[in-house]
Scaffold this motif. Structure first.
Motif, mmCIF file in Angstrom:
data_model
loop_
_atom_site.group_PDB
_atom_site.id
_atom_site.type_symbol
_atom_site.label_atom_id
_atom_site.label_comp_id
_atom_site.label_asym_id
_atom_site.label_seq_id
_atom_site.Cartn_x
_atom_site.Cartn_y
_atom_site.Cartn_z
ATOM 1 N N LEU A 3 0.843 -1.190 0.000
ATOM 2 C CA LEU A 3 0.000 0.000 0.000
ATOM 3 C C LEU A 3 0.880 1.243 0.000
ATOM 4 O O LEU A 3 1.970 1.251 0.582
ATOM 5 C CB LEU A 3 -0.872 0.032 1.261
ATOM 6 C CG LEU A 3 -1.864 -1.114 1.470
ATOM 7 C CD1 LEU A 3 -2.479 -1.029 2.856
ATOM 8 C CD2 LEU A 3 -2.955 -1.070 0.405
ATOM 9 N N THR A 4 0.386 2.292 -0.642
ATOM 10 C CA THR A 4 1.028 3.600 -0.530
ATOM 11 C C THR A 4 0.339 4.322 0.612
ATOM 12 O O THR A 4 -0.850 4.664 0.531
ATOM 13 C CB THR A 4 0.894 4.396 -1.838
ATOM 14 O OG1 THR A 4 1.518 3.645 -2.889
ATOM 15 C CG2 THR A 4 1.572 5.743 -1.727
ATOM 16 N N ALA A 5 1.061 4.504 1.707
ATOM 17 C CA ALA A 5 0.480 5.046 2.935
ATOM 18 C C ALA A 5 1.143 6.370 3.288
ATOM 19 O O ALA A 5 2.371 6.492 3.252
ATOM 20 C CB ALA A 5 0.658 4.054 4.085
ATOM 21 N N LEU A 6 0.321 7.340 3.633
ATOM 22 C CA LEU A 6 0.811 8.661 4.028
ATOM 23 C C LEU A 6 0.549 8.830 5.524
ATOM 24 O O LEU A 6 -0.589 8.754 5.975
ATOM 25 C CB LEU A 6 0.080 9.761 3.247
ATOM 26 C CG LEU A 6 0.610 11.187 3.443
ATOM 27 C CD1 LEU A 6 1.983 11.333 2.795
ATOM 28 C CD2 LEU A 6 -0.355 12.208 2.842
ATOM 29 N N GLY A 7 1.622 9.037 6.288
ATOM 30 C CA GLY A 7 1.482 9.208 7.729
ATOM 31 C C GLY A 7 1.566 10.665 8.121
ATOM 32 O O GLY A 7 2.349 11.441 7.544
ATOM 33 N N VAL A 17 3.102 19.850 11.807
ATOM 34 C CA VAL A 17 2.626 18.584 11.249
ATOM 35 C C VAL A 17 3.702 17.989 10.349
ATOM 36 O O VAL A 17 4.122 18.619 9.374
ATOM 37 C CB VAL A 17 1.329 18.798 10.431
ATOM 38 C CG1 VAL A 17 0.828 17.464 9.873
ATOM 39 C CG2 VAL A 17 0.262 19.479 11.270
ATOM 40 N N ASP A 18 4.154 16.778 10.688
ATOM 41 C CA ASP A 18 5.078 16.039 9.832
ATOM 42 C C ASP A 18 4.278 15.128 8.911
ATOM 43 O O ASP A 18 3.287 14.521 9.327
ATOM 44 C CB ASP A 18 6.032 15.189 10.676
ATOM 45 C CG ASP A 18 7.026 16.035 11.438
ATOM 46 O OD1 ASP A 18 7.666 16.895 10.809
ATOM 47 O OD2 ASP A 18 7.157 15.865 12.659
ATOM 48 N N VAL A 19 4.718 15.032 7.665
ATOM 49 C CA VAL A 19 4.051 14.235 6.634
ATOM 50 C C VAL A 19 5.098 13.320 6.012
ATOM 51 O O VAL A 19 6.202 13.780 5.692
ATOM 52 C CB VAL A 19 3.469 15.154 5.523
ATOM 53 C CG1 VAL A 19 2.655 14.356 4.525
ATOM 54 C CG2 VAL A 19 2.646 16.280 6.116
ATOM 55 N N ALA A 20 4.786 12.041 5.829
ATOM 56 C CA ALA A 20 5.763 11.129 5.227
ATOM 57 C C ALA A 20 5.051 10.004 4.491
ATOM 58 O O ALA A 20 4.068 9.451 4.991
ATOM 59 C CB ALA A 20 6.705 10.559 6.276
ATOM 60 N N LEU A 21 5.574 9.668 3.344
ATOM 61 C CA LEU A 21 4.997 8.621 2.487
ATOM 62 C C LEU A 21 5.869 7.370 2.558
ATOM 63 O O LEU A 21 7.105 7.459 2.504
ATOM 64 C CB LEU A 21 4.939 9.124 1.042
ATOM 65 C CG LEU A 21 4.070 8.337 0.063
ATOM 66 C CD1 LEU A 21 2.589 8.610 0.331
ATOM 67 C CD2 LEU A 21 4.408 8.727 -1.374
ATOM 68 N N ASP A 96 -3.496 8.508 -5.794
ATOM 69 C CA ASP A 96 -2.214 7.797 -5.730
ATOM 70 C C ASP A 96 -1.928 7.257 -4.330
ATOM 71 O O ASP A 96 -1.007 6.459 -4.141
ATOM 72 C CB ASP A 96 -1.057 8.733 -6.126
ATOM 73 C CG ASP A 96 -1.145 9.190 -7.574
ATOM 74 O OD1 ASP A 96 -1.702 8.431 -8.390
ATOM 75 O OD2 ASP A 96 -0.666 10.301 -7.874
ATOM 76 N N ILE A 97 -2.687 7.725 -3.323
ATOM 77 C CA ILE A 97 -2.452 7.350 -1.930
ATOM 78 C C ILE A 97 -3.588 6.444 -1.467
ATOM 79 O O ILE A 97 -4.760 6.787 -1.593
ATOM 80 C CB ILE A 97 -2.356 8.614 -1.044
ATOM 81 C CG1 ILE A 97 -1.185 9.491 -1.507
ATOM 82 C CG2 ILE A 97 -2.180 8.225 0.428
ATOM 83 C CD1 ILE A 97 -1.185 10.890 -0.940
ATOM 84 N N ASP A 98 -3.239 5.269 -0.943
ATOM 85 C CA ASP A 98 -4.256 4.291 -0.515
ATOM 86 C C ASP A 98 -4.873 4.629 0.832
ATOM 87 O O ASP A 98 -6.068 4.414 1.043
ATOM 88 C CB ASP A 98 -3.635 2.884 -0.447
ATOM 89 C CG ASP A 98 -3.185 2.397 -1.808
ATOM 90 O OD1 ASP A 98 -4.004 2.445 -2.744
ATOM 91 O OD2 ASP A 98 -2.015 1.984 -1.938
ATOM 92 N N ILE A 99 -4.059 5.123 1.754
ATOM 93 C CA ILE A 99 -4.550 5.354 3.114
ATOM 94 C C ILE A 99 -3.704 6.440 3.780
ATOM 95 O O ILE A 99 -2.503 6.528 3.534
ATOM 96 C CB ILE A 99 -4.515 4.047 3.969
ATOM 97 C CG1 ILE A 99 -5.174 4.233 5.339
ATOM 98 C CG2 ILE A 99 -3.098 3.512 4.117
ATOM 99 C CD1 ILE A 99 -6.668 4.379 5.309
ATOM 100 N N VAL A 100 -4.342 7.250 4.605
ATOM 101 C CA VAL A 100 -3.651 8.258 5.408
ATOM 102 C C VAL A 100 -3.773 7.851 6.881
ATOM 103 O O VAL A 100 -4.863 7.519 7.352
ATOM 104 C CB VAL A 100 -4.263 9.657 5.196
ATOM 105 C CG1 VAL A 100 -3.776 10.644 6.267
ATOM 106 C CG2 VAL A 100 -3.911 10.182 3.812
ATOM 107 N N GLY A 101 -2.659 7.858 7.597
ATOM 108 C CA GLY A 101 -2.666 7.611 9.037
ATOM 109 C C GLY A 101 -2.596 8.943 9.770
ATOM 110 O O GLY A 101 -1.602 9.660 9.668
#
Length: 367
Positions: A3-7, A17-21, A96-101
């Motif tokens: 999965l492509t997951a964005l945290g 806010v930190d963002v990381a793929l 393009d992103i499957d799920i965001v945490g």
């Protein structure tokens, strides 16, 4: 299935806010993607400080009286802006992103009362960014009698496995609170909060110097450590308690330094963080051979030096030296946890949070 997951992570230090793929199946990390950052402005930070003080009186986790409702809207908006900027900068599309945490902003953590509160509206964020959002990661663990923290250890283990070095390995995250993950092979995973991270020091710098933090520990390097004060502080029952255990950001706010020179205060609080981390060693099955430090504290060179002085012959290194993106690790972890949550895999274990059995967690909101 990968999965492509964005945290997304907004920590107890209230910086932003930190963002990381990442690309992951929830068990291993196939690839690291880009990361980003959206700082909180002074007004947002002040609002969150107000929310922290008001949250002390919350009777239950789903109420948002007064300033807390305003703070929740601000947190949700800041995260939506962070995702929008990240997607645009990296020329991606929401699909393009499957799920965001989405971790949200912790305003109260009282596991002994089975209460943990992270503000941030998951359904509203999902609608704003047009991507499914996994949120409310800690609630199930706390309701089952766990500490609800730390949740990052399963991700630390995935990272440590790729190093192929002899254990035990301790991964230390120094944010507002410090926590440790003790990894010894595939079977032994122990985790807990160890004590203050940067919160006491940041608050002291803000009060005395009107600075958000002590950059690189340069100010603390000029001061003299009050070892007697640290010894007294370490007598608090928390430090003798075995893992798992967890803290609220403000649990040590009652410790007062007294009338000290600012540099001496900064030195003492920096050393207190290092001493509290080292205090966990007798409570672990074996002494760690290596300590890997991530989070904001990894940039504090004085804190790293003070930790080296207290852990004997073990190595102490910043996560960046291993190719890990120190600033992005917690955000990456919540992308990883979102993938695990989607697949019903455990996020927490008896030896990480004290939960009675391995627990999955998180709720999903779809756009």
């Amino acid at each position: 299935m990968m999965l492509t997951a964005l945290g997304l992570m907004s920590g107890t230090s209230l910086d932003g806010v930190d963002v990381a793929l990442i690309e992951t199946d929830g068990k291993q990390v196939k690839a690291f993607g880009p990361s980003g950052y959206r700082p909180y402005g002074p007004a947002e930070r002040n609002l969150l400080r107000q929310a922290l003080s008001e949250a002390v009186h919350l009777p239950q986790r789903d109420v948002r009286p007064g300033v807390l409702a305003e703070a929740e809207r601000a947190v949700t908006q800041a995260h939506a802006e962070a995702v929008a900027a990240f997607v645009a900068q990296n020329r991606m599309r929401p699909e393009d992103i499957d799920i965001v945490g989405f971790h949200g902003q912790t305003v109260l953590h009282r596991p002994e009362k089975r209460l943990t509160v992270q503000i941030g509206d998951g359904p509203a964020l999902a609608k704003a960014i047009h991507i499914p959002v996994m949120y409310d990661f800690r609630a199930a663990d706390v309701e089952a009698g766990g500490q609800g923290a730390p949740l990052v250890p399963v991700y630390h283990r995935a990272l440590a496995q790729s190093l192929e070095r002899e254990g035990p390995i301790a991964v230390v995250n120094i944010g507002g609170v410090s926590n440790i993950t003790y990894i010894d092979g595939l079977d032994t995973l122990i985790a807990c909060d160890t004590g203050p991270g940067n919160a006491l020091l940041d608050d002291f710098m803000y009060r005395t110097m009107n600075q958000a933090f002590d950059a690189e520990g340069k100010f603390a390097a000029l001061g003299k450590v009050d070892e007697a004060w640290i010894a007294r502080a370490l007598e608090l029952p928390f430090f003798a308690s075995p893992p798992p255990k967890s803290l609220d950001r403000n649990d040590f706010a009652g410790l007062k330094l007294g009338d000290v020179q600012p540099a001496d205060g900064a030195a003492t609080l920096t050393a207190f963080t290092a001493a509290a981390i080292a205090r966990i060693i007798p409570l672990l099955p074996r002494r760690p051979r290596s300590w890997i430090v991530c989070g904001g504290g990894a940039r504090n060179l004085t804190m790293l030096r003070m930790l080296r002085e207290r852990v004997g012959s073990a190595t102490v290194e910043a996560a960046e030296t291993l190719g890990w993106a120190s600033d992005a690790i917690e955000a990456q972890a919540f992308g990883f946890l979102a993938a695990r949550g989607l697949k019903g895999l455990p996020l927490s274990y008896p030896a990480t949070t004290g939960v009675p059995m391995p627990m999955t967690g998180g709720m999903i909101a779809r756009p």
